[in-house]
Design an enzyme around this catalytic site. Structure first.
Site, PDB file in Angstrom:
ATOM      1  N   GLU A  35      60.814  58.770  28.962  1.00 32.71           N
ATOM      2  CA  GLU A  35      59.604  58.604  29.786  1.00 32.71           C
ATOM      3  C   GLU A  35      59.520  57.155  30.272  1.00 32.71           C
ATOM      4  OE1 GLU A  35      56.863  60.279  31.118  1.00 32.71           O
ATOM      5  OE2 GLU A  35      56.224  58.276  31.721  1.00 32.71           O
ATOM      6  N   GLN A  36      59.213  56.985  31.557  1.00 33.49           N
ATOM      7  CA  GLN A  36      59.165  55.626  32.114  1.00 33.49           C
ATOM      8  C   GLN A  36      57.994  54.797  31.568  1.00 33.49           C
ATOM      9  OE1 GLN A  36      58.770  56.050  36.362  1.00 33.49           O
ATOM     10  NE2 GLN A  36      56.778  57.016  36.259  1.00 33.49           N
ATOM     11  N   TYR A 215      33.920  72.642  35.156  1.00 32.59           N
ATOM     12  CA  TYR A 215      33.934  73.392  33.893  1.00 32.59           C
ATOM     13  C   TYR A 215      33.857  72.413  32.728  1.00 32.59           C
ATOM     14  CZ  TYR A 215      39.009  72.427  34.492  1.00 32.59           C
ATOM     15  OH  TYR A 215      40.227  71.836  34.716  1.00 32.59           O
ATOM     16  N   ASP A 293      56.420  70.118  38.175  1.00 32.78           N
ATOM     17  CA  ASP A 293      56.163  69.626  39.530  1.00 32.78           C
ATOM     18  C   ASP A 293      57.424  69.097  40.219  1.00 32.78           C
ATOM     19  OD1 ASP A 293      53.513  70.260  39.244  1.00 32.78           O
ATOM     20  OD2 ASP A 293      52.740  68.233  39.570  1.00 32.78           O
TER      21      ASP A 293
HETATM   22  C1  LIG Z   1      43.183  67.956  40.797  1.00 30.25           C
HETATM   23  C2  LIG Z   1      44.217  68.738  40.035  1.00 30.25           C
HETATM   24  C3  LIG Z   1      43.821  69.783  39.205  1.00 30.25           C
HETATM   25  C4  LIG Z   1      44.774  70.550  38.524  1.00 30.25           C
HETATM   26  N1  LIG Z   1      44.345  71.581  37.732  1.00 30.25           N
HETATM   27  C5  LIG Z   1      45.267  72.361  37.093  1.00 30.25           C
HETATM   28  C6  LIG Z   1      44.856  73.433  36.252  1.00 30.25           C
HETATM   29  O1  LIG Z   1      43.664  73.659  36.044  1.00 30.25           O
HETATM   30  N2  LIG Z   1      45.816  74.202  35.654  1.00 30.25           N
HETATM   31  C7  LIG Z   1      47.155  73.964  35.832  1.00 30.25           C
HETATM   32  O2  LIG Z   1      47.978  74.699  35.258  1.00 30.25           O
HETATM   33  N3  LIG Z   1      47.572  72.942  36.624  1.00 30.25           N
HETATM   34  C8  LIG Z   1      46.674  72.138  37.243  1.00 30.25           C
HETATM   35  N4  LIG Z   1      47.086  71.095  38.023  1.00 30.25           N
HETATM   36  C9  LIG Z   1      48.525  70.851  38.189  1.00 30.25           C
HETATM   37  C10 LIG Z   1      49.103  70.084  37.008  1.00 30.25           C
HETATM   38  O3  LIG Z   1      48.344  68.923  36.771  1.00 30.25           O
HETATM   39  C11 LIG Z   1      50.556  69.680  37.254  1.00 30.25           C
HETATM   40  O4  LIG Z   1      51.252  70.757  37.807  1.00 30.25           O
HETATM   41  C12 LIG Z   1      51.226  69.276  35.952  1.00 30.25           C
HETATM   42  O5  LIG Z   1      50.499  68.252  35.303  1.00 30.25           O
HETATM   43  C13 LIG Z   1      52.661  68.822  36.218  1.00 30.25           C
HETATM   44  O6  LIG Z   1      53.249  68.424  35.021  1.00 30.25           O
HETATM   45  P1  LIG Z   1      54.718  67.795  35.034  1.00 30.25           P
HETATM   46  O7  LIG Z   1      55.007  67.471  33.596  1.00 30.25           O
HETATM   47  O8  LIG Z   1      55.647  68.668  35.778  1.00 30.25           O
HETATM   48  O9  LIG Z   1      54.598  66.466  35.899  1.00 30.25           O
HETATM   49  P2  LIG Z   1      53.809  65.105  35.596  1.00 30.25           P
HETATM   50  O10 LIG Z   1      52.561  65.372  34.854  1.00 30.25           O
HETATM   51  O11 LIG Z   1      53.706  64.389  36.899  1.00 30.25           O
HETATM   52  O12 LIG Z   1      54.756  64.302  34.596  1.00 30.25           O
HETATM   53  C14 LIG Z   1      55.926  63.661  35.052  1.00 30.25           C
HETATM   54  C15 LIG Z   1      56.282  62.579  34.041  1.00 30.25           C
HETATM   55  O13 LIG Z   1      57.546  62.025  34.420  1.00 30.25           O
HETATM   56  C16 LIG Z   1      57.482  60.611  34.302  1.00 30.25           C
HETATM   57  N5  LIG Z   1      58.490  60.060  35.232  1.00 30.25           N
HETATM   58  C17 LIG Z   1      58.476  60.067  36.591  1.00 30.25           C
HETATM   59  N6  LIG Z   1      59.587  59.486  37.079  1.00 30.25           N
HETATM   60  C18 LIG Z   1      60.336  59.085  35.996  1.00 30.25           C
HETATM   61  C19 LIG Z   1      61.598  58.437  35.859  1.00 30.25           C
HETATM   62  N7  LIG Z   1      62.338  58.048  36.931  1.00 30.25           N
HETATM   63  N8  LIG Z   1      62.089  58.209  34.591  1.00 30.25           N
HETATM   64  C20 LIG Z   1      61.349  58.591  33.482  1.00 30.25           C
HETATM   65  N9  LIG Z   1      60.129  59.202  33.580  1.00 30.25           N
HETATM   66  C21 LIG Z   1      59.644  59.463  34.814  1.00 30.25           C
HETATM   67  C22 LIG Z   1      56.045  60.282  34.694  1.00 30.25           C
HETATM   68  O14 LIG Z   1      55.650  59.002  34.218  1.00 30.25           O
HETATM   69  C23 LIG Z   1      55.277  61.416  34.031  1.00 30.25           C
HETATM   70  O15 LIG Z   1      54.925  61.126  32.704  1.00 30.25           O
HETATM   71  C24 LIG Z   1      46.152  70.272  38.684  1.00 30.25           C
HETATM   72  C25 LIG Z   1      46.553  69.204  39.494  1.00 30.25           C
HETATM   73  C26 LIG Z   1      45.602  68.435  40.155  1.00 30.25           C
HETATM   74  C27 LIG Z   1      46.047  67.282  41.040  1.00 30.25           C
END
Ligand SMILES: Cc1cc2nc3c(=O)[nH]c(=O)nc-3n(C[C@H](O)[C@H](O)[C@H](O)COP(=O)(O)OP(=O)(O)OC[C@H]3O[C@@H](n4cnc5c(N)ncnc54)[C@H](O)[C@@H]3O)c2cc1C
Length: 406
Positions: A35-36, A215, A293
């Site tokens: 993790e960065q 909520y 994502d």
């Molecule tokens: C307003 C809002 C409301 C939402 N509500 C919901 C909900 O109710 N239910 C639901 O299921 N989803 C919801 N979502 C979607 C959800 O938040 C995301 O889909 C989810 O958090 C994505 O998780 P992730 O781990 O894929 O990505 P992220 O949470 O973006 O994590 C990526 C990680 O990778 C790290 N990283 C990035 N680049 C590097 C690199 N080069 N080297 C090392 N580390 C790196 C980052 O620091 C971060 O910690 C919502 C989103 C928003 C914006």
């Protein structure tokens, strides 16, 4: 190669990366997360965890954590922006658990992150490691970090979010597109809202060019809100920034007193530019793949981004477990199982931008009539394909073993 000797590197310790790490290590893989950031933190906001995701988290041993930290809402309550009239009310709580076998939770993101961090052994999470380079050398993947460290793994998973470096390296650096929506988010202490008598439901208020969701989280002590507003451009440097409560209130001028009272009660709000990308045909190349994502960013209008990331980790573990001898094939099976489902949700989430934000007129009247008939995307009938899915199921043999019949 036995499972315990297969090493998996996960880039990113968000909700997706950590839940994948847990699914993979419970399946017997040797996992390391990079993790960065120098500390693990989630944004001060809530997240809805629907039964398809709570099924996976229960299987990983987090049922008690979810029950302790999560709030089980009584219903979804979709309402009209000005007079608060009910457009659709879908019962949740016991009804959703009876229908799909697992609860629907609303939870503070930090509480969910904490539960995941407690479950993944600390020596498996490497903070302060920003991925800068990667190369597939045939039987291994080599990765470089900005702190000078290097690592190798049999499988590399890019769980590095919407602006994913891994995705850029695999499939080119197309930029995420601004969806024309920004989201103000905030948490309001519930005791400030006592006079409103807010019911324990997930409420979605729909109006012209914007919508408002709220909520409870943390034992109903905090009310989480997301206020989504359409705007043409995003000119700030960062895609998340401190927002101005007065701007948010201006955007909801003329809305129902409950919406305005919630906005007025918050101390600080953050504003997010909402980006997405079109679905990809492939997530994997050789021994490298994408998750969360990084692979399928979507607007949050089906509340499924994190839930799908949690599902991804479970299916990835099931596919790798079924075929440790042919990792590229296991990763192809993973993407074949996941891409149709997440692409459909990306599309539905984008369509909800139009549906939720219709100006008052004939199209909005049609939408309201459909909702009254229970024929929309959040009726039980319509969400069954999302919530009944078991992402932990082993893949069909033909997907992971060459020559097997379908
Ligand atoms: C307003 C809002 C409301 C939402 N509500 C919901 C909900 O109710 N239910 C639901 O299921 N989803 C919801 N979502 C979607 C959800 O938040 C995301 O889909 C989810 O958090 C994505 O998780 P992730 O781990 O894929 O990505 P992220 O949470 O973006 O994590 C990526 C990680 O990778 C790290 N990283 C990035 N680049 C590097 C690199 N080069 N080297 C090392 N580390 C790196 C980052 O620091 C971060 O910690 C919502 C989103 C928003 C914006």
């Amino acid at each position: 190669m036995t499972r315990s000797t297969v090493t998996v590197g996960v880039i990113g310790a968000g909700l997706g990366g950590l839940s994948a790490a847990l699914s993979l290590s419970r399946a017997g893989f040797d996992v390391r997360v990079y993790e960065q950031a120098s500390t693990l933190r989630e944004v001060g906001a809530g997240v809805q965890i629907s039964p398809n995701a709570s099924r996976v988290l229960h299987g990983l041993g987090l049922a008690e954590d979810l029950a302790r930290a999560g709030v089980r809402p009584l219903a979804w309550h979709q309402r009209r922006w000005d007079d608060g009239r009910t457009l659709l009310r879908t019962p949740l709580a016991d009804r959703i658990e009876a229908a799909f076998g697992y609860p629907h939770y609303q939870i503070h993101r930090a509480d969910l992150l904490d539960a995941l961090v407690r479950a993944v052994p600390a020596d498996r999470i490497h903070l302060g490691h920003r991925l800068t380079g990667l190369s597939d050398v045939g039987d291994r993947v080599r990765v470089d970090f900005d702190n000078g460290a290097r690592a190798e793994a049999d499988v590399l998973v890019g769980a590095d979010g919407i602006h994913s470096t891994v995705r850029g390296r695999l499939f080119g650096d197309d930029r995420a597109r601004f969806t024309g929506c920004v989201a103000y988010r905030g948490l309001v202490p519930a005791d400030r809202l006592r006079g409103l008598d807010v019911e324990v439901t997930a409420q979605v208020w729909m109006g012209p060019g914007r919508h408002f969701v709220h909520y409870f989280v943390r034992d109903r002590r905090l009310l989480n809100f997301v206020a989504v507003v359409e705007q043409d451009t995003w000119t700030r440097e960062s895609w998340t920034d401190r927002g101005d409560v007065a701007d948010a209130l201006r955007a909801f001028d003329g809305w129902h007193p409950q919406v305005r009272a919630i906005l007025s009660a918050v101390d600080e709000t953050y504003v997010w530019a909402l980006f997405d990308r079109p679905p990809l045909d492939r997530w994997s190349a050789g021994r490298i793949t994408l998750l969360g994502d990084a692979g399928h960013p979507m607007l949050p209008f089906m509340a499924q981004g994190a839930a799908q990331a949690i599902e991804d980790g479970a299916t990835l573990a099931a596919c790798l477990k079924s075929s440790t001898s042919d990792i590229p094939r296991a990763l192809r099976a993973y993407e074949r199982l996941r891409i149709p489902r997440t692409s459909r949700l990306q599309g539905m989430s984008a369509e909800n931008k139009t549906r939720f934000h219709l100006p008052d007129g004939p199209a909005q009247a049609d939408r309201d009539a459909q909702m009254a008939a229970g024929a929309t995307d959040w009726s039980f009938r319509a969400v069954a394909w999302i919530y009944e899915h078991d992402a932990t199921a082993a893949p069909a043999p033909h997907l992971v073993h060459p020559g097997r019949a379908t």
